[in-house]
Enzyme design. Structure first.
Site, PDB file in Angstrom:
ATOM      1  N   ASN A 287       0.925  -0.785   0.379  1.00 16.36           N
ATOM      2  CA  ASN A 287      -0.366  -0.003   0.138  1.00 16.36           C
ATOM      3  C   ASN A 287       0.740   1.222  -0.219  1.00 16.36           C
ATOM      4  O   ASN A 287       2.212   1.177   0.487  1.00 16.36           O
ATOM      5  CB  ASN A 287      -0.741  -0.299   1.223  1.00 16.36           C
ATOM      6  CG  ASN A 287      -1.939  -1.292   0.983  1.00 16.36           C
ATOM      7  OD1 ASN A 287      -3.071  -1.000   0.724  1.00 16.36           O
ATOM      8  ND2 ASN A 287      -1.241  -2.134   1.932  1.00 16.36           N
ATOM      9  N   THR A 288       0.178   2.013   0.148  1.00 19.58           N
ATOM     10  CA  THR A 288       0.852   3.321   0.026  1.00 19.58           C
ATOM     11  C   THR A 288      -0.319   4.685   0.134  1.00 19.58           C
ATOM     12  O   THR A 288      -1.299   4.465  -0.804  1.00 19.58           O
ATOM     13  CB  THR A 288       1.674   3.805  -1.549  1.00 19.58           C
ATOM     14  OG1 THR A 288       3.248   3.091  -1.441  1.00 19.58           O
ATOM     15  CG2 THR A 288       2.681   5.475  -1.577  1.00 19.58           C
ATOM     16  N   THR A 289       0.022   5.519   0.742  1.00 18.41           N
ATOM     17  CA  THR A 289      -0.537   6.954   0.401  1.00 18.41           C
ATOM     18  C   THR A 289       0.509   8.351   0.127  1.00 18.41           C
ATOM     19  O   THR A 289       1.236   8.421   0.726  1.00 18.41           O
ATOM     20  CB  THR A 289      -1.005   7.175   2.111  1.00 18.41           C
ATOM     21  OG1 THR A 289      -2.504   6.325   2.195  1.00 18.41           O
ATOM     22  CG2 THR A 289      -1.607   8.285   2.181  1.00 18.41           C
TER      23      THR A 289
END
Length: 472
Positions: A287-289
């Site tokens: 995941n990544t923001t």
């Protein structure tokens, strides 16, 4: 003897050359096939959204592009003049372009564009593609030694949107990125599952597996302007200001109603509960923001870096847990330096910017699909069910076998990968919803729609996956 040896060596060389030629031909053929699949895709640019941010800031233009066949996409932020930039890289698995250079802290404006992209590592092509477009379009050149360097500088990051969430490996490429850049305009920004956030998700840490997207917010205080943008694809859950989870497909034993993030965190590991017939869907642990904060207040490199750090840290209120080993979280801070006299001291500016970023984060969450309702009165004979049966291919690695017996329809994975929790060992029974529509009960909505042209659509609607081929 020598002549025979030469003939033997010649024969061996000829054989090796033939094998090499064959291998080269197959390699070129395979590359051409993969390239052709991407080349056939049509960019969808600046798609209309149910939630659109409007802002008044002519220097800042935004372009979004998607390949709906993925779906996946790219978001390009273009500044009409060179601006200052700093970055704060915190996640355990970041994918960035030019991050090390930004950390050097040179005190002059160099940045043209910030690019966010889906497609994991393959999406980094989008960042450099936009820099090339700046040069090809005559906006920048190759002169790095004039008093005001005119080299194009593009920075950016990617999110992971492959794995279990979609059944193909289409990625945002150079063509899509450059189209989005050239379509960039000022004043509007689509919020939700668009651009780089087209197939973002949130909350996998607790099994929520909720749909997410891109968010944006804008605030003006006197002459000060602040804009915040985020591609929200976090491992943790997105949290509202009242402490409740913004979106989540709940576990079977959860109490229902509003879920408080603090209860999930304090109740861990018991709160990481699955339950439900198709709960073995492998939620992604990649995941990544990625986010961008822009201000018109002039800041020196140290102040801009501190703004990036302060705002990024504040996002831990809205995402929990945040910045884990399985997140690639990166925040970019940009100063357009249009406001020479400081409107606020840097810590105060950071507080205002942090709240605008939380607004942006919450605006990224789209309305969640709901599970279809089975119709117990529907029944089929074997002749009717036979029209649905067959092997449906979604990509080279993903296919689904639909079979029928005893008046019911069944699904079983037949490719290398599972299909939304449907495995290879045993067929699962589908429940009828409408004449050509079925569903699989469980924690996560999973709907099957059979079309007259022989296609199978999984989860018809905004995040649908469409089969490419059907065989008996």
């Amino acid at each position: 003897m020598q002549s025979q040896k030469n003939r033997s060596n010649g024969h061996r060389f000829s054989l090796l050359a033939s094998v090499a030629a064959m291998t080269f031909t197959l390699s070129v053929s395979g590359a051409t096939s993969a390239s052709s699949e991407q080349d056939m895709l049509k960019p969808l640019l600046n798609a209309a959204s149910e939630s659109t941010l409007t802002y008044d800031w002519p220097i800042l233009k935004v372009g979004t592009g998607t390949y709906e066949e993925g779906p996946t996409g790219v978001t390009v932020f273009h500044f009409d003049k060179k601006v200052f930039v700093a970055a704060d890289v915190r996640g355990g698995g970041p994918g960035t372009v030019n991050a090390s250079y930004m950390d050097l802290g040179y005190n002059y404006a160099e940045l043209d564009t910030v690019v966010f992209s889906g497609g994991s590592w393959y999406g980094l092509e989008a960042v450099t593609a936009v820099a090339s477009a700046l040069k090809d379009d005559g906006i920048r050149d190759g002169d790095a030694f004039s008093l005001e360097p005119n080299m194009a500088m593009s920075v950016g990051s990617i999110i992971f949107d492959f794995g279990s969430r979609r059944l193909n490996e289409i990625y945002p490429d150079k063509r899509l990125a450059q189209a989005a850049f050239r379509a960039a305009k000022t004043g509007t920004f689509p919020r939700g599952a668009y651009g780089a956030g087209r197939f973002a998700k949130s909350g996998a840490f607790f099994g929520c597996n909720a749909f997410s997207g891109q968010g944006g917010a804008f605030k003006q205080v006197g002459d000060l302007k602040i804009a915040a943008f985020v591609i929200a694809n976090p491992y943790g859950v997105i949290t509202k200001r009242d402490g409740t989870v913004a979106a989540c497909y709940e576990g079977a034993s959860w109490p229902g109603g509003k879920i408080r993030t603090s209860d999930l965190m304090q109740g861990f590991p018991e709160s990481r509960e699955s339950g439900g017939k198709n709960a073995d869907i492998p939620v992604s642990s990649k995941n990544t923001t990625v986010s961008l904060i822009v201000t018109n207040q002039k800041l020196d490199p140290a102040e801009l870096k501190r703004l990036a750090t302060q705002v990024h840290t504040s996002m831990g209120r809205g995402i929990q847990p945040f910045m884990t080993q399985y997140d690639g979280d990166v925040l970019y801070a940009v100063s357009t330096a249009e406001l020479d006299e400081p409107a606020f001291m840097p810590p105060d500016l950071g507080v205002i910017a942090s709240e605008v970023m939380w607004d942006a984060l919450l605006s990224a969450v789209p309305e969640q699909p709901v599970a279809a309702t089975p119709d117990p009165d529907l029944s089929y004979n074997m002749e009717q069910l036979a029209t649905f049966t067959g092997n449906y291919t979604f990509s080279p690695m993903v296919s689904l076998e639909i079979s029928a017996r005893d008046g019911a329809l069944y699904a079983q994975a037949s490719g290398k990968r599972k299909v939304y929790g449907i495995g290879h060992q045993e067929p699962v029974a589908l429940s009828p919803v409408a004449e050509t529509e079925f569903m699989l009960p469980g924690r996560y909505p999973l709907t099957f729609k059979f079309k007259k042209d022989g296609q199978l659509v999984l989860n018809p609607g905004h995040w649908q996956q469409v089969s490419q081929d059907k065989t008996p």
